[in-house]
Design a protein around this motif. Structure first.
Motif, mmCIF file in Angstrom:
data_model
loop_
_atom_site.group_PDB
_atom_site.id
_atom_site.type_symbol
_atom_site.label_atom_id
_atom_site.label_comp_id
_atom_site.label_asym_id
_atom_site.label_seq_id
_atom_site.Cartn_x
_atom_site.Cartn_y
_atom_site.Cartn_z
ATOM 1 N N TYR A 23 -3.357 2.455 -1.365
ATOM 2 C CA TYR A 23 -2.275 2.236 -2.318
ATOM 3 C C TYR A 23 -2.201 0.778 -2.748
ATOM 4 C CZ TYR A 23 2.398 1.509 -4.217
ATOM 5 O OH TYR A 23 3.453 1.143 -5.022
ATOM 6 N N GLN A 74 -1.148 1.812 -9.179
ATOM 7 C CA GLN A 74 -0.378 3.044 -9.187
ATOM 8 C C GLN A 74 -0.033 3.556 -10.585
ATOM 9 O OE1 GLN A 74 -0.165 4.838 -6.613
ATOM 10 N NE2 GLN A 74 1.090 6.487 -7.458
ATOM 11 N N TYR A 134 0.461 4.773 0.935
ATOM 12 C CA TYR A 134 1.231 5.262 -0.203
ATOM 13 C C TYR A 134 2.678 5.482 0.231
ATOM 14 C CZ TYR A 134 -2.958 5.869 -3.004
ATOM 15 O OH TYR A 134 -4.093 5.631 -3.729
ATOM 16 N N ARG A 154 -2.853 15.416 -0.370
ATOM 17 C CA ARG A 154 -2.884 14.040 0.128
ATOM 18 C C ARG A 154 -3.644 13.968 1.453
ATOM 19 N NH1 ARG A 154 -3.196 9.916 0.214
ATOM 20 N NH2 ARG A 154 -1.502 8.935 1.364
#
Length: 367
Positions: free
Chosen positions: A195, A200, A226, A238
């Motif tokens: 992340y 993003q 994240y 995920r």
């Protein structure tokens, strides 16, 4: 004339752990290439608890790895190896980097190079006066400034920051590890990356919003850190952390993979990520955000699809057939395996060292 083996000391962020950083995979590929060419490498890594708890390569077989606890230990315990090396290369984001570099320059003057795996970030920090791991005053003292970013940034390093020799040394892929696993596709589009706040919004445009518009298709995002506040659509799977050993199979199970670039690197251009080369080596077609220089590495429409918005991704996922995907993947794979492997990059490094240092030139039998 065949080059004699060089003794090279690297001081880098991490080789032992790929957790939360892209440095380890970069160093592993490069150092394996150097080993294959017959050169000897000592890699010195600061012992940090977050890497100690996540070491996936504690004992590499292609170089000597040693951990140190302080700048003082680095400069004393390994002084002999540093002083005797044909070349010493320190990487970006090394803890207490400014102090480390000062010590290396004192021990091995004229033989210390810098490998910037974060060049646009580094230069943006220096313009703000942030010298966390590199001081502007140190740049002219490096024998060579190796940069993850090519293009106009190299001229900027030499003119604005007085680098003596700025050379592009892109990331590379371990070709023997990144091969198609033979698995059948599971996901229509996937993304692999830690992340980052500046990446993003692009991930939102090029994966999350397409997932909302195409509920019948399957998506995946792999990578740590994240935040829990992200609203993932139900058709987005995920995976928190994916070790390098599982990357090739992960790519193999995608019909397309997504490449997303950090904002500073988009602004600079000519900054390919290791994920780009990994995916290409495996043979999965790539959709990428747009930045200057990408088309020179992988021609648009021939080896890669460049998406400038959500609609382009939706169209690719809806319209591209198996033959189209195979054509893109095969072209990109051929380009990457020919010029972007660890072996190819190691050859570039050794050539640069020989050209820019009389000691390396003599040691390599090229004088």
């Amino acid at each position: 004339m065949r080059q004699a083996p060089l003794d090279i000391v690297f001081v880098g962020l991490s080789l032992s752990s790929s957790w939360g950083n892209g440095h380890a995979t970069t160093f592993r590929s490069l150092l394996k290439g150097l080993n294959a060419l017959g050169h000897r490498v000592l890699f010195l890594e600061r012992d940090k608890p977050w890497y100690a708890a996540n070491r996936d390569l504690p004992e590499p077989d292609f170089c000597e790895l040693r951990l140190y606890d302080s700048v003082e230990e680095l400069a004393t315990t390994y002084r002999r190896q540093i002083a005797a090396a044909d070349a010493v290369i320190v990487g970006s984001y090394v803890p207490e980097g400014v102090e480390v570099i000062d010590q290396l320059l004192a021990i091995a003057p004229g033989r210390v190079g810098f490998y910037d795996i974060d060049t646009p970030v580094t230069l943006a920090r220096l313009k703000r006066g942030d010298e966390e791991y590199l001081a502007a005053r140190q740049i002219p003292k490096f024998s060579t400034y190796f940069s993850f970013t090519g293009g106009p940034t190299l001229a900027r390093l030499e003119t604005e920051f007085e680098a003596r020799n700025a050379r592009a040394l892109y990331c590379s892929v371990e070709a023997e590890k990144y091969r198609h696993s033979g698995a059948e596709p599971v996901w229509d589009l996937g993304y692999l990356g830690t992340y980052s706040p500046d990446r993003q919004p692009t991930l939102e445009r090029l994966l999350i919003e397409p997932a909302r518009r195409l509920p019948e298709k399957r998506f995946v995002v792999a990578g740590p850190q994240y935040p829990g506040t992200i609203d993932w659509p139900e058709n987005v799977e995920r995976i928190d952390h994916l070790p390098p050993a599982e990357h090739a199979d992960f790519y193999s199970r995608q019909r397309f993979t997504l490449n997303v670039t950090r904002a500073d690197m988009i602004a600079a251009g000519w900054s390919p990520s290791v994920r780009l080369f990994e995916a290409a080596a495996v043979g999965v077609p790539i959709i990428s955000d747009a930045w200057d220089g990408l088309g020179e590495l992988l021609p648009e429409g021939e080896a890669i699809l460049i998406a400038r918005g959500t609609e382009a991704v939706v169209e690719a996922l809806s319209a591209a057939g198996a033959a189209d995907r195979q054509r893109l993947a095969a072209t990109a794979q051929e380009i990457v395996l020919a010029g972007h492997t660890g072996l190819a990059r190691a050859g570039e490094l050794v050539t640069a060292l020989a050209v820019h240092s009389p000691r390396q030139l003599a040691s390599a039998g090229l004088s």
